[in-house]
Design a protein around this motif. Structure first.
Motif, PDB file in Angstrom:
ATOM      1  N   ALA A 126       0.836  -1.201   0.000  1.00 33.35           N
ATOM      2  CA  ALA A 126       0.000   0.000   0.000  1.00 33.35           C
ATOM      3  C   ALA A 126       0.868   1.247   0.000  1.00 33.35           C
ATOM      4  O   ALA A 126       2.077   1.196   0.274  1.00 33.35           O
ATOM      5  CB  ALA A 126      -0.920   0.008   1.224  1.00 33.35           C
ATOM      6  N   ILE A 127       0.223   2.360  -0.280  1.00 37.20           N
ATOM      7  CA  ILE A 127       0.866   3.654  -0.221  1.00 37.20           C
ATOM      8  C   ILE A 127      -0.093   4.633   0.443  1.00 37.20           C
ATOM      9  O   ILE A 127      -1.316   4.538   0.262  1.00 37.20           O
ATOM     10  CB  ILE A 127       1.280   4.134  -1.625  1.00 37.20           C
ATOM     11  CG1 ILE A 127       2.132   5.410  -1.549  1.00 37.20           C
ATOM     12  CG2 ILE A 127       0.070   4.336  -2.533  1.00 37.20           C
ATOM     13  CD1 ILE A 127       2.807   5.748  -2.865  1.00 37.20           C
ATOM     14  N   LEU A 230      -1.235  -6.248   7.053  1.00 39.08           N
ATOM     15  CA  LEU A 230      -0.393  -5.974   5.893  1.00 39.08           C
ATOM     16  C   LEU A 230       1.080  -5.903   6.260  1.00 39.08           C
ATOM     17  O   LEU A 230       1.936  -6.443   5.555  1.00 39.08           O
ATOM     18  CB  LEU A 230      -0.837  -4.677   5.210  1.00 39.08           C
ATOM     19  CG  LEU A 230      -2.185  -4.708   4.485  1.00 39.08           C
ATOM     20  CD1 LEU A 230      -2.527  -3.326   3.955  1.00 39.08           C
ATOM     21  CD2 LEU A 230      -2.194  -5.724   3.353  1.00 39.08           C
ATOM     22  N   THR A 231       1.387  -5.215   7.367  1.00 36.44           N
ATOM     23  CA  THR A 231       2.803  -5.003   7.700  1.00 36.44           C
ATOM     24  C   THR A 231       3.479  -6.252   8.261  1.00 36.44           C
ATOM     25  O   THR A 231       4.702  -6.277   8.404  1.00 36.44           O
ATOM     26  CB  THR A 231       2.981  -3.825   8.675  1.00 36.44           C
ATOM     27  OG1 THR A 231       2.174  -4.040   9.851  1.00 36.44           O
ATOM     28  CG2 THR A 231       2.603  -2.514   8.013  1.00 36.44           C
ATOM     29  N   ARG A 232       2.726  -7.269   8.585  1.00 35.03           N
ATOM     30  CA  ARG A 232       3.336  -8.556   8.949  1.00 35.03           C
ATOM     31  C   ARG A 232       3.937  -9.238   7.715  1.00 35.03           C
ATOM     32  O   ARG A 232       4.831 -10.071   7.836  1.00 35.03           O
ATOM     33  CB  ARG A 232       2.312  -9.467   9.616  1.00 35.03           C
ATOM     34  CG  ARG A 232       1.964  -9.053  11.026  1.00 35.03           C
ATOM     35  CD  ARG A 232       0.868  -9.913  11.629  1.00 35.03           C
ATOM     36  NE  ARG A 232       1.281 -11.307  11.789  1.00 35.03           N
ATOM     37  CZ  ARG A 232       0.996 -12.049  12.852  1.00 35.03           C
ATOM     38  NH1 ARG A 232       0.310 -11.525  13.865  1.00 35.03           N
ATOM     39  NH2 ARG A 232       1.381 -13.295  12.917  1.00 35.03           N
ATOM     40  N   LYS A 233       3.457  -8.869   6.530  1.00 37.24           N
ATOM     41  CA  LYS A 233       3.904  -9.504   5.292  1.00 37.24           C
ATOM     42  C   LYS A 233       4.571  -8.539   4.313  1.00 37.24           C
ATOM     43  O   LYS A 233       5.393  -8.958   3.486  1.00 37.24           O
ATOM     44  CB  LYS A 233       2.706 -10.155   4.576  1.00 37.24           C
ATOM     45  CG  LYS A 233       2.095 -11.347   5.280  1.00 37.24           C
ATOM     46  CD  LYS A 233       0.901 -11.868   4.506  1.00 37.24           C
ATOM     47  CE  LYS A 233       0.326 -13.129   5.144  1.00 37.24           C
ATOM     48  NZ  LYS A 233       1.202 -14.299   4.937  1.00 37.24           N
ATOM     49  N   TYR A 234       4.198  -7.261   4.388  1.00 34.87           N
ATOM     50  CA  TYR A 234       4.612  -6.295   3.373  1.00 34.87           C
ATOM     51  C   TYR A 234       5.072  -4.986   4.022  1.00 34.87           C
ATOM     52  O   TYR A 234       4.879  -4.761   5.210  1.00 34.87           O
ATOM     53  CB  TYR A 234       3.443  -5.968   2.433  1.00 34.87           C
ATOM     54  CG  TYR A 234       2.770  -7.157   1.802  1.00 34.87           C
ATOM     55  CD1 TYR A 234       3.289  -7.740   0.653  1.00 34.87           C
ATOM     56  CD2 TYR A 234       1.594  -7.679   2.332  1.00 34.87           C
ATOM     57  CE1 TYR A 234       2.649  -8.826   0.047  1.00 34.87           C
ATOM     58  CE2 TYR A 234       0.955  -8.768   1.745  1.00 34.87           C
ATOM     59  CZ  TYR A 234       1.489  -9.326   0.605  1.00 34.87           C
ATOM     60  OH  TYR A 234       0.856 -10.394   0.015  1.00 34.87           O
ATOM     61  N   LYS A 235       5.614  -4.111   3.179  1.00 32.17           N
ATOM     62  CA  LYS A 235       5.927  -2.747   3.584  1.00 32.17           C
ATOM     63  C   LYS A 235       4.856  -1.804   3.053  1.00 32.17           C
ATOM     64  O   LYS A 235       4.095  -2.140   2.137  1.00 32.17           O
ATOM     65  CB  LYS A 235       7.295  -2.323   3.027  1.00 32.17           C
ATOM     66  CG  LYS A 235       8.470  -3.073   3.616  1.00 32.17           C
ATOM     67  CD  LYS A 235       9.785  -2.583   3.035  1.00 32.17           C
ATOM     68  CE  LYS A 235       9.943  -2.987   1.577  1.00 32.17           C
ATOM     69  NZ  LYS A 235      11.290  -2.661   1.031  1.00 32.17           N
ATOM     70  N   ILE A 236       4.818  -0.616   3.634  1.00 33.12           N
ATOM     71  CA  ILE A 236       3.922   0.447   3.184  1.00 33.12           C
ATOM     72  C   ILE A 236       4.767   1.677   2.901  1.00 33.12           C
ATOM     73  O   ILE A 236       5.647   2.030   3.689  1.00 33.12           O
ATOM     74  CB  ILE A 236       2.855   0.763   4.250  1.00 33.12           C
ATOM     75  CG1 ILE A 236       1.872  -0.412   4.382  1.00 33.12           C
ATOM     76  CG2 ILE A 236       2.105   2.055   3.911  1.00 33.12           C
ATOM     77  CD1 ILE A 236       0.897  -0.271   5.534  1.00 33.12           C
ATOM     78  N   LYS A 237       4.523   2.312   1.786  1.00 35.77           N
ATOM     79  CA  LYS A 237       5.217   3.548   1.437  1.00 35.77           C
ATOM     80  C   LYS A 237       4.355   4.743   1.841  1.00 35.77           C
ATOM     81  O   LYS A 237       3.135   4.722   1.684  1.00 35.77           O
ATOM     82  CB  LYS A 237       5.496   3.602  -0.065  1.00 35.77           C
ATOM     83  CG  LYS A 237       6.175   4.868  -0.551  1.00 35.77           C
ATOM     84  CD  LYS A 237       7.591   4.975  -0.041  1.00 35.77           C
ATOM     85  CE  LYS A 237       8.529   4.009  -0.719  1.00 35.77           C
ATOM     86  NZ  LYS A 237       9.943   4.188  -0.283  1.00 35.77           N
ATOM     87  N   VAL A 238       4.994   5.770   2.381  1.00 36.04           N
ATOM     88  CA  VAL A 238       4.293   7.002   2.739  1.00 36.04           C
ATOM     89  C   VAL A 238       4.911   8.162   1.980  1.00 36.04           C
ATOM     90  O   VAL A 238       6.131   8.334   1.969  1.00 36.04           O
ATOM     91  CB  VAL A 238       4.368   7.284   4.255  1.00 36.04           C
ATOM     92  CG1 VAL A 238       3.711   8.625   4.588  1.00 36.04           C
ATOM     93  CG2 VAL A 238       3.697   6.167   5.042  1.00 36.04           C
TER      94      VAL A 238
END
Length: 317
Positions: A126-127, A230-238
């Protein structure tokens, strides 16, 4: 960004509930997105006001504007997580986001976030952008240091940015230094400290939402649940550019169901305990849990004591 229909389809959901005063602005802000390839799903959760009439007044315009337009009204109140799960099942886009029926999108939100997320690899789910604040009259407002809001440019002004306020006023531990002129990544540890991301400013890959099993019905803080998953598996961009307007008023759920929100956040946090401890985040996990229990104590001492005792925390009264 070239706004033709060859670009990825974006599914936008408006979960609506008793916002007849605001929902016209919300729908109009979706219509005015400069990104063309959008489908809009509106689910009204058995509103008791005139929301349905307002939504119906936009029906023809929405059918003309969007690739697909769906409107459904529940016969009984089902809750936000139920409605988001329904929208996710209906959605056909590559990307998905929801906006509450009292918030507003800035015209470039979708195009900017699609452009940025398309540059990222599969490790990102996600972003998010930032959000500025408005009041019930759609006037720009700001927080003071205690989280009380005033008209923008007030002498009490502390921040009119959702992201900067929650970073500058961290209630638990000192966050990492953030350069708000640059984009940054968010991982599980950051969310464990406390959710600071404005929900209305996100764009998420629809397939990752389905992979992490969507939302738990009955949970009142669906945005935090999804961020944990989500953050257990992926990164998030801000990205630090505001892409939406977050409306603060006395009917926000943060005020109307404060006790339930706190209890649900405590339960969500406890559900992450094993993972947090496996990642050696014990100090952050227990600091957050103690903080939430102290807040709950001011509302319901008996319930706070129950959660404290169950989790080996000693309350100092």
């Amino acid at each position: 960004m070239n706004n033709n229909l060859d670009l990825p389809l974006v599914s936008i959901c408006i979960p609506s509930y008793n916002h007849e005063k605001y929902i016209a602005e919300t729908i109009n802000s979706v219509i005015l997105q400069d990104y063309k390839n959008i489908e809009l799903i509106i689910i009204d959760d058995c509103s008791g006001d005139k929301s349905e009439s307002v939504i119906n007044s936009f029906s023809d315009k929405c059918k003309d504007r969007f690739i697909r337009f769906e409107y459904h009204k529940n016969e009984t109140n089902k809750g936000i997580s139920y409605n988001l799960n329904k929208a996710i099942k209906w959605a056909q886009g590559k990307y998905f986001y929801a906006i509450a029926s009292d918030d507003i999108l800035l015209p470039f939100k979708t195009s900017l976030l699609v452009s940025e997320i398309e540059k990222l690899d599969d490790s990102y789910a996600a972003i998010f952008g930032d959000a500025n604040l408005i009041n019930k009259n759609s006037e720009a407002i700001c927080f003071d240091e205690q989280g009380i809001f005033y008209l923008k440019n007030s002498p009490n002004s502390f921040s009119d940015s959702f992201l900067q306020f929650f970073f500058r006023r961290s209630a638990v531990v000192q966050r990492k230094e953030i350069n708000f002129n640059a984009n940054f990544d968010v991982e599980f540890k950051d969310i464990l400290i406390g959710n600071f991301l404005p929900a209305m400013s996100n764009l998420t890959k629809l397939d990752t939402i389905k992979i992490v099993k969507s939302y738990t019905e009955g949970n009142s803080i669906e945005d935090l649940e999804m961020l944990f998953k989500l953050t257990r598996k992926y990164k998030i961009k801000v990205i630090t550019k505001p892409v939406a307007l977050y409306r603060m008023h006395n009917k926000n759920t943060v005020y109307t169901i404060r006790k339930k929100l706190l209890e649900d956040e405590i339960k969500l946090l406890i559900s992450q305990k094993r993972f947090a401890l496996h990642k050696k985040l014990d100090n952050i996990f227990y600091a957050r849990l103690q903080f939430l229990i102290r807040l709950l104590y001011n509302i319901d001492a008996t319930m706070a004591e129950y959660y404290a005792e169950k989790n080996g925390i000693k309350l100092i009264k």
